[in-house]
Structures are given as C-alpha cells and as structure tokens.
Design an enzyme around this catalytic site. Structure first.
Site, mmCIF file in Angstrom:
data_model
loop_
_atom_site.group_PDB
_atom_site.id
_atom_site.type_symbol
_atom_site.label_atom_id
_atom_site.label_comp_id
_atom_site.label_asym_id
_atom_site.label_seq_id
_atom_site.Cartn_x
_atom_site.Cartn_y
_atom_site.Cartn_z
ATOM 1 N N GLU A 143 72.501 24.283 79.941
ATOM 2 C CA GLU A 143 73.393 25.439 80.114
ATOM 3 C C GLU A 143 72.727 26.710 79.621
ATOM 4 O O GLU A 143 72.821 27.759 80.255
ATOM 5 C CB GLU A 143 74.703 25.194 79.359
ATOM 6 C CG GLU A 143 75.829 26.133 79.781
ATOM 7 C CD GLU A 143 75.784 27.492 79.101
ATOM 8 O OE1 GLU A 143 76.376 28.439 79.645
ATOM 9 O OE2 GLU A 143 75.144 27.621 78.038
ATOM 10 N N ASP A 202 72.803 21.122 74.893
ATOM 11 C CA ASP A 202 71.623 21.907 74.529
ATOM 12 C C ASP A 202 72.032 23.113 73.699
ATOM 13 O O ASP A 202 73.183 23.540 73.725
ATOM 14 C CB ASP A 202 70.829 22.344 75.762
ATOM 15 C CG ASP A 202 71.591 23.305 76.675
ATOM 16 O OD1 ASP A 202 72.802 23.106 76.877
ATOM 17 O OD2 ASP A 202 70.969 24.261 77.185
HETATM 18 N N1 BES Z 1 79.200 29.336 75.553
HETATM 19 C C1 BES Z 1 78.387 30.390 76.025
HETATM 20 C C2 BES Z 1 79.123 31.370 76.903
HETATM 21 C C3 BES Z 1 80.292 32.022 76.229
HETATM 22 C C4 BES Z 1 80.131 32.680 75.030
HETATM 23 C C5 BES Z 1 81.533 31.957 76.810
HETATM 24 C C6 BES Z 1 81.217 33.243 74.391
HETATM 25 C C7 BES Z 1 82.614 32.545 76.174
HETATM 26 C C8 BES Z 1 82.455 33.171 74.961
HETATM 27 C C9 BES Z 1 77.220 29.796 76.784
HETATM 28 O O1 BES Z 1 76.603 28.741 76.094
HETATM 29 C C10 BES Z 1 76.158 30.825 76.969
HETATM 30 O O2 BES Z 1 75.661 31.324 75.992
HETATM 31 N N2 BES Z 1 75.786 31.054 78.187
HETATM 32 C C11 BES Z 1 74.659 31.846 78.513
HETATM 33 C C12 BES Z 1 74.369 31.516 79.933
HETATM 34 C C13 BES Z 1 73.127 32.026 80.515
HETATM 35 C C14 BES Z 1 71.915 31.614 79.779
HETATM 36 C C15 BES Z 1 73.042 31.633 81.962
HETATM 37 C C16 BES Z 1 74.976 33.307 78.323
HETATM 38 O O3 BES Z 1 76.116 33.737 78.507
HETATM 39 O O4 BES Z 1 74.047 34.052 77.965
HETATM 40 MN MN MN Z 2 77.960 27.441 75.365
HETATM 41 MN MN MN Z 3 75.294 29.694 74.536
#
Ligand code: BES
Ligand code: MN
Ligand code: MN
Length: 456
Positions: A154, A89
């Site tokens: 995610e 997603d």
């Molecule tokens: N891949 C990201 C998280 C991330 C970004 C890890 C940069 C390491 C470096 C992930 O897809 C993300 O954006 N997660 C969301 C999760 C939330 C909606 C629960 C976030 O961090 O905002």
């Molecule tokens: Mn991600």
């Molecule tokens: Mn993300």
C-alpha cells in the site's frame, strides 16, 4: 450492549497486544529491497494467525511485489459477505534519531503503543483479525460471510493488489469492503471516512552535460540541471498556492453545499491544528478555501526530495550532470491520474529551460474516491459505533490515499466502509508513530459490533 465476542475481546486483550507487538517487530518496509524477506515474514505471520483463528483457504497470493494474504469463512448462509482490507507494509522509519524508542521495538508509553506501523496499518489490521477471532472463539461462527485480503504494498502504490482486483477473481465476490486504515476526526469521536484523494507520484529528471564538470572551468557556459530544475519547480505553483499547470483544475467536482455545511460543524480548531499538528509559523494554501477543504477536496502539488549532486560534508565545486525531483500531486474527485499526468508532463516539457533534457516518469498512481453512504452497511456501522463510543458518527473525507479503495468500487462494485481508529496526532509516516491503546481496544469492539449489526 451484550456481546459474548466483546467479552472475549476484553478478556484476551493483553494477549492481543502481545501478538501485535510481535507483528510490529518485523520491519516490513515495502519500499526497501533490503526488507523484502521481512515483508514476506509479516505476510506469513498474518496468514498463520488467520488460519489459527479458524479462517479457511488461507494462503499467500503472489504478485510482482510483496504477497497478498487471503483467508475466508463463508458459512453464514443468506448473509452478506464482507471483504476485510488492510496493509501489513509500513513506511521507512527514518529519521531514526528522532524516535524516543526504536521504531521496531514496540514500546508502551502514556497509554500509547509506539512503533512504525502501530496505527498505519498493522495495529488496525490486527484489530480486524482479533475481532474475527473474538467472534469465532466466543460464538463458534461469524455473523456474516468474511473474506480477508491484506496487501504489503500500500505504501508504495499497491500495484500488486490492483492487478489482482482488476482480474475480478471469484475469490473476491463480496457485498461490501471494510477498510481499517483511516482516522477518527478527534479523540473519542466515531468517524467514517467517505472520501480519499488520489495521486500521481512522479520523478522529474533534468540532464545537462554528458558528465559532471569542474564548475570553474565550465561554469557560465555549461547548463546546471539543478538550477533548471529549480526554475521548472518554481513555475508549477504561484505564491497563493495555485497550481499553474493548464487545465489542472478543469474537471474537479466540488463537494455539495450539504457536505461543506457538515464540515463546518465539525470540531476543528485551526490554531490548534497549526501549532500542535503542523508546527509551522503559518498555514499556506489556496485563499477562499478552509483548511478542511484544502486538504480533503482540493488537489496538491508537492516536492518530496531533490536527490543528486554534491551532498557530502564540506564543499565540492562541481556542475552535476543531472538532477532529479520527486514530485507528487494529490487528486480529488473528477480528476484522473492519466489526464493529470499528461497535463503535467506537457507543461514541464514546454517550460523546460534551454540546454537541458527533461524526462518525466510516472512512479505510481491511484484514483480519488467518494463512497456512497446510502447503504445498509454504513447504517450498520453507525449503529455499532454509537454503541461502542456512545456518540453519533461523523462523516469526513481524508487527504490521504488508499489506492485500492477506488478499485473495489470500479472493478468489484463494492461500497467501502472506511472505519479506522487512528488519531490526527498519531505521527503516521513520521518519527514516534503510535496507536492509542484505548483505540486498539475500542477498534476491536467496533469491528465485532459492526459485523454483528451487518448480519442482523
Ligand atoms: N493510511 C494511509 C492513508 C490515510 C492516512 C488515510 C490518513 C486516511 C488518513 C495510507 O497508508 C497511506 O499513507 N497512503 C499513501 C498512499 C500512497 C503511497 C499511494 C499516502 O496517502 O501517501
Ligand atoms: Mn495506511
Ligand atoms: Mn501510510
């Protein structure tokens, strides 16, 4: 480095890239109900490719939301089992007019592939899948046992996969997880991420009058929920960036002196970060903490939007009946979503101005995580990364969240190897998201070599 699978990956790279582009053309925006069928289509494309490259038991696993994609190959007797994770997603693409090429028409420009999801996370999912294909096609087998579990929620909290993982199904029996959804600390610098922040995402609703009111007839006597909301929000944080919720910081486990020393030796230029990544007049936050500490090891409180009221063109003299704010907090090790939410809710209810009713709702939450590094999988990863990138691996944390990673440890007992290939300026969640094409190639080679090393 001699690996027939790496040779296969290099020879087939143009096709891998074409396939990734087709995957990126599907607008699998998980938060938008209008894109529900696109999410399923992306899951189906992924499942079809897993089956085509030779994985078995490939299927969609239904959840209350978008489906999970599963496949396995379990014929490496006596070898460990990896659980490969990523998400298909993507975030919404808006604001659309800031994209130089349309978000769902993947476009190559100056060594990058631009599209929503290019690096977060479809490109990295594809790197894992093409690494598996390269190994299977070049050698007829895999060096270790492999299970693949990809999710489609995610970006909206990952409830579906959380419920599935919590039920601890025999399908997920493994020795470690490989998570490709993070970044390199700097271009060309092989990186393993060993910590993520958790989060609680909330809505704060303030209700005043029973209906919208004429602001001349009632202004001065009727409560204005937007003003009340602003007053509440202004009391959550002081001017030094300190969060004022009582008890908020109590349980934090700070990084060790060794970890802090390692962070100080990372190649980090604060001015470059301020100018070219953030682009603001100055950086803000808690005094006494470096930028890396503030973003990796300290909690946050942010407001994402305040929808409601009159937002049309021109002027409308109205006192809205209700106001809403979307507020999230990032949590660091030691903090728990349930306790932090209770502290936040209690404080907001206590400071609510007279005349309005308050409702605080939890939208989604996830625990912070810290990954143990003293295991053979991390060692295999650093050996593989050294071969592919020619450098020693740096260990970092990230300020972002991947809710399921903590659950892999808690429910399945799996250590995660967070090996990701994004760059700090890849524009995750922003217009002009990109994946550096060289990182896509080297990402595939890194996963190939990692699985080979893990099977030695
Ligand atoms: N891949 C990201 C998280 C991330 C970004 C890890 C940069 C390491 C470096 C992930 O897809 C993300 O954006 N997660 C969301 C999760 C939330 C909606 C629960 C976030 O961090 O905002
Ligand atoms: Mn991600
Ligand atoms: Mn993300």
């Amino acid at each position: 480095m001699s690996s027939s699978a790496v040779d296969y990956a290099r020879q087939n790279h143009p096709r891998f890239l074409d396939e990734l582009k087709a995957f990126l053309r599907i607008p699998s925006v998980s938060t938008d109900p209008e894109h529900k069928s696109d999410c399923r289509r992306a899951a189906a494309v992924l499942a079809a490719d897993l089956a085509a490259i030779g994985l078995q038991n490939v299927r969609l696993i239904e959840t209350a939301g978008h489906p999970l994609v599963y496949g396995d190959w379990l014929h490496a007797a006596g070898k460990p089992t990896v659980l490969c994770y990523g998400h298909y997603d993507v975030q919404p693409p808006d604001p659309l007019d800031e994209w130089l090429s349309p978000p769902f028409e993947p476009t190559e420009r100056n060594g990058n592939l631009y599209a929503r999801g290019a690096v977060d996370d479809k490109g990295q999912v594809w790197a894992q899948v093409k690494a598996l294909e390269s190994l299977l096609a070049a050698t007829g087998k895999l060096p270790i046992n492999v299970r693949v579990l990809m999710e489609g929620e995610e970006e909206v909290g990952g409830e579906g996969i959380a419920a599935y993982v919590a039920s601890n199904p025999p399908d997920l029996k493994a020795d470690f997880a490989l998570v490709s959804d993070t970044e390199l600390f700097a271009p060309g610098l092989p990186t393993l991420c060993v910590g993520l922040r958790g989060m609680i995402y909330t809505e704060l609703e303030v209700r005043g009058a029973k209906t919208d009111l004429h602001s001349g007839m009632y202004g001065g006597a009727a409560p204005n929920p937007f003003v009340s909301l602003a007053q509440i929000l202004a009391r959550l944080k002081d001017e030094d960036g300190h969060i004022l919720i009582p008890g908020f910081y109590d349980d934090i486990i700070p990084p060790s002196p060794e970890e802090l020393a390692a962070w100080r030796s990372l190649p980090f230029d604060e001015e470059h970060y301020r100018i070219s990544e953030v682009g603001s007049r100055q950086l803000v936050g808690e005094a006494g903490y470096s930028v890396l500490e503030r973003t990796w090891a300290r909690p946050t409180l942010d407001v994402h939007g305040i929808p409601g009221g009159f937002i049309g063109a021109g002027a409308k003299t109205v006192i809205p009946a209700k106001a809403l704010a979307k507020v999230s907090m990032r949590l660091v090790p030691g903090m728990t979503p349930a306790k932090t939410f209770a502290q936040y809710k209690g404080f907001v209810e206590k400071i609510a101005p007279a005349g309005v009713d308050i409702e605080v709702r939890l939208i989604h939450s996830g625990d912070p995580c810290l990954i143990p590094v003293d295991n053979p999988y991390i060692q295999a990863a650093t050996r593989a990364l050294h071969e592919v990138w020619g450098k020693d691996t740096v260990f970092i944390r990230s300020g972002g969240s991947i809710p399921i990673v903590g659950d892999f440890d808690r429910h399945l007992g799996l250590p995660s190897v967070m090996m990701g290939f994004g760059l700090p300026d890849d524009n995750l969640h922003a217009p002009n998201e990109k994946f550096h094409l060289r990182n896509f190639e080297l990402g595939i080679e890194s996963v190939v070599r990692f699985l080979e090393e893990a099977g030695r």
